[in-house]
Motif scaffolding. Structure first.
Motif, PDB file in Angstrom:
ATOM      1  N   GLU A  91     -10.032  75.146  40.429  1.00 56.41           N
ATOM      2  CA  GLU A  91     -10.526  75.734  41.672  1.00 56.41           C
ATOM      3  C   GLU A  91      -9.725  75.186  42.836  1.00 56.41           C
ATOM      4  OE1 GLU A  91     -14.654  76.172  44.254  1.00 56.41           O
ATOM      5  OE2 GLU A  91     -14.516  74.759  42.616  1.00 56.41           O
ATOM      6  N   ASN A  92      -9.421  76.038  43.804  1.00 56.37           N
ATOM      7  CA  ASN A  92      -8.771  75.609  45.038  1.00 56.37           C
ATOM      8  C   ASN A  92      -9.724  75.905  46.193  1.00 56.37           C
ATOM      9  OD1 ASN A  92      -6.828  74.631  46.748  1.00 56.37           O
ATOM     10  ND2 ASN A  92      -5.471  76.382  46.576  1.00 56.37           N
ATOM     11  N   ASP A  93      -9.248  75.940  47.426  1.00 59.57           N
ATOM     12  CA  ASP A  93     -10.117  76.221  48.559  1.00 59.57           C
ATOM     13  C   ASP A  93     -10.374  77.718  48.677  1.00 59.57           C
ATOM     14  OD1 ASP A  93      -7.483  75.777  51.055  1.00 59.57           O
ATOM     15  OD2 ASP A  93      -7.623  77.021  49.262  1.00 59.57           O
ATOM     16  N   GLY A  94     -11.106  78.104  49.701  1.00 57.99           N
ATOM     17  CA  GLY A  94     -11.375  79.516  49.934  1.00 57.99           C
ATOM     18  C   GLY A  94     -12.643  80.002  49.280  1.00 57.99           C
ATOM     19  N   SER A 150      -7.751  89.181  39.906  1.00 60.48           N
ATOM     20  CA  SER A 150      -7.533  88.045  40.802  1.00 60.48           C
ATOM     21  C   SER A 150      -6.388  87.165  40.313  1.00 60.48           C
ATOM     22  CB  SER A 150      -8.821  87.225  40.927  1.00 60.48           C
ATOM     23  OG  SER A 150      -9.836  87.957  41.595  1.00 60.48           O
ATOM     24  N   TYR A 151      -6.375  86.856  39.026  1.00 59.66           N
ATOM     25  CA  TYR A 151      -5.329  85.961  38.522  1.00 59.66           C
ATOM     26  C   TYR A 151      -4.011  86.684  38.294  1.00 59.66           C
ATOM     27  CZ  TYR A 151      -8.293  81.940  38.588  1.00 59.66           C
ATOM     28  OH  TYR A 151      -9.076  80.900  39.035  1.00 59.66           O
ATOM     29  N   ASP A 152      -4.045  87.995  38.097  1.00 58.15           N
ATOM     30  CA  ASP A 152      -2.790  88.749  38.146  1.00 58.15           C
ATOM     31  C   ASP A 152      -2.158  88.625  39.535  1.00 58.15           C
ATOM     32  OD1 ASP A 152      -2.785  89.639  35.525  1.00 58.15           O
ATOM     33  OD2 ASP A 152      -3.543  91.647  35.989  1.00 58.15           O
ATOM     34  N   THR A 153      -3.001  88.661  40.564  1.00 57.21           N
ATOM     35  CA  THR A 153      -2.517  88.601  41.947  1.00 57.21           C
ATOM     36  C   THR A 153      -1.910  87.244  42.287  1.00 57.21           C
ATOM     37  OG1 THR A 153      -4.153  90.227  42.662  1.00 57.21           O
ATOM     38  CG2 THR A 153      -3.200  88.827  44.365  1.00 57.21           C
ATOM     39  N   VAL A 154      -2.525  86.165  41.783  1.00 52.66           N
ATOM     40  CA  VAL A 154      -2.097  84.819  42.198  1.00 52.66           C
ATOM     41  C   VAL A 154      -1.264  84.104  41.145  1.00 52.66           C
ATOM     42  CG1 VAL A 154      -4.159  84.595  43.634  1.00 52.66           C
ATOM     43  CG2 VAL A 154      -4.174  83.635  41.318  1.00 52.66           C
ATOM     44  N   ALA A 155      -0.854  84.794  40.088  1.00 45.00           N
ATOM     45  CA  ALA A 155      -0.231  84.123  38.940  1.00 45.00           C
ATOM     46  C   ALA A 155       0.918  83.203  39.347  1.00 45.00           C
ATOM     47  CB  ALA A 155       0.244  85.154  37.922  1.00 45.00           C
ATOM     48  N   GLY A 156       1.857  83.720  40.134  1.00 41.23           N
ATOM     49  CA  GLY A 156       3.010  82.912  40.506  1.00 41.23           C
ATOM     50  C   GLY A 156       2.637  81.720  41.363  1.00 41.23           C
ATOM     51  N   PHE A 180       0.925  75.845  42.045  1.00 37.50           N
ATOM     52  CA  PHE A 180      -0.153  74.934  42.406  1.00 37.50           C
ATOM     53  C   PHE A 180      -0.418  73.894  41.319  1.00 37.50           C
ATOM     54  CE2 PHE A 180      -4.824  74.143  42.308  1.00 37.50           C
ATOM     55  CZ  PHE A 180      -4.940  73.425  43.493  1.00 37.50           C
ATOM     56  N   VAL A 181      -0.387  74.316  40.049  1.00 39.31           N
ATOM     57  CA  VAL A 181      -0.726  73.385  38.965  1.00 39.31           C
ATOM     58  C   VAL A 181       0.497  72.687  38.370  1.00 39.31           C
ATOM     59  CG1 VAL A 181      -2.801  74.672  38.358  1.00 39.31           C
ATOM     60  CG2 VAL A 181      -0.657  75.179  37.162  1.00 39.31           C
ATOM     61  N   ARG A 182       1.692  73.124  38.748  1.00 38.37           N
ATOM     62  CA  ARG A 182       2.902  72.512  38.174  1.00 38.37           C
ATOM     63  C   ARG A 182       2.933  71.020  38.518  1.00 38.37           C
ATOM     64  NH1 ARG A 182       6.208  75.971  39.897  1.00 38.37           N
ATOM     65  NH2 ARG A 182       6.232  77.246  37.999  1.00 38.37           N
TER      66      ARG A 182
END
Length: 224
Positions: free
Chosen positions: A3-6, A25-31, A36-38
């Motif tokens: 989880e992140n903010d927002g 949602s995760y298709d939209t933010v995949a990159g 973020f998690v790298r």
């Protein structure tokens, strides 16, 4: 998935359309989520230790294929492979699977849902659900754990990691400001352990990380 903010509080949760919303949602933010998690595991020694313990338990039980269910961009799948585990990833989001294949070309990834897990009965040595249950509504968790039990060999292991707390929050934005529409569910370890036992598992360990944090994390390890 982390989880992140927002996120903002909501008075109630409806499960209608949650799979489609989560996929979109995760298709939209995949990159941006991959960015973020790298390297995030390098900053979390206790989670690394939990994964190392899980890998050691898999080896002790004789090894075999391990499904990272809700693998996202594949960073945890890759960590398990570094630990000598025959891990492969499954995720609901096709875009996430594309990113996982791009970033970890030597590993196996496939699109699939934990609500209808595309694995044969008794085919896996272990299942990992590393913060991938946080968008699954309460009334769907027993069926998900039933699928985990079905695909595991006798004695097979499951590790579930999740946010600790109560209630659900609607996440409308995250990971670089991209729009999202997912509920984030926080749960008490005893409740998750109860669901696992009801699905036929024996709970072996419960660990809480950052108990003084605003949103602690927990890991439960169990076996069939």
């Amino acid at each position: 998935m982390l989880e992140n903010d927002g996120a903002g509080p909501v008075p109630g949760v409806s499960a209608d359309g949650w799979l489609a919303d989560t996929r979109r949602s995760y298709d939209t933010v995949a990159g941006s989520y991959a960015d973020f998690v790298r390297g995030s595991l390098e900053q979390q020694p206790y989670l690394r230790a939990a994964l190392a313990l899980f890998a050691d338990l898999v080896h002790t039980a004789g090894g075999g294929p391990v499904a990272d269910v809700g693998c996202g961009p594949g960073h945890v799948t890759a960590r398990l492979r570094q630990l000598g585990v025959d891990a492969f990833g499954i995720d609901l989001s096709p875009a996430m699977i594309d990113v996982a294949r791009r970033d970890h070309p030597g590993l196996r990834f496939a699109v699939g849902s934990m609500t209808d897990l595309p694995l044969a009965d008794a085919s896996a040595a272990a299942v990992l659900a590393f913060w991938s249950l946080i968008h699954v509504p309460d009334d769907e968790i027993p069926a998900v754990f039933g699928h985990f039990h079905r695909v595991l060999r006798p004695g097979g292991l499951v590790l579930a990691g999740f946010h600790v707390g109560d209630g659900s929050r609607l996440k409308t934005e995250g990971y670089g400001g991209h729009p999202m529409n997912v509920y984030v569910h926080r749960r008490r370890p005893d409740r998750v352990a109860h669901w696992l036992r009801d699905a036929g598992f024996t709970v072996d360990a419960q660990m809480v990380f950052g108990p003084d944090d605003s949103v602690p994390g927990a890991v439960i390890i169990a076996h069939r």
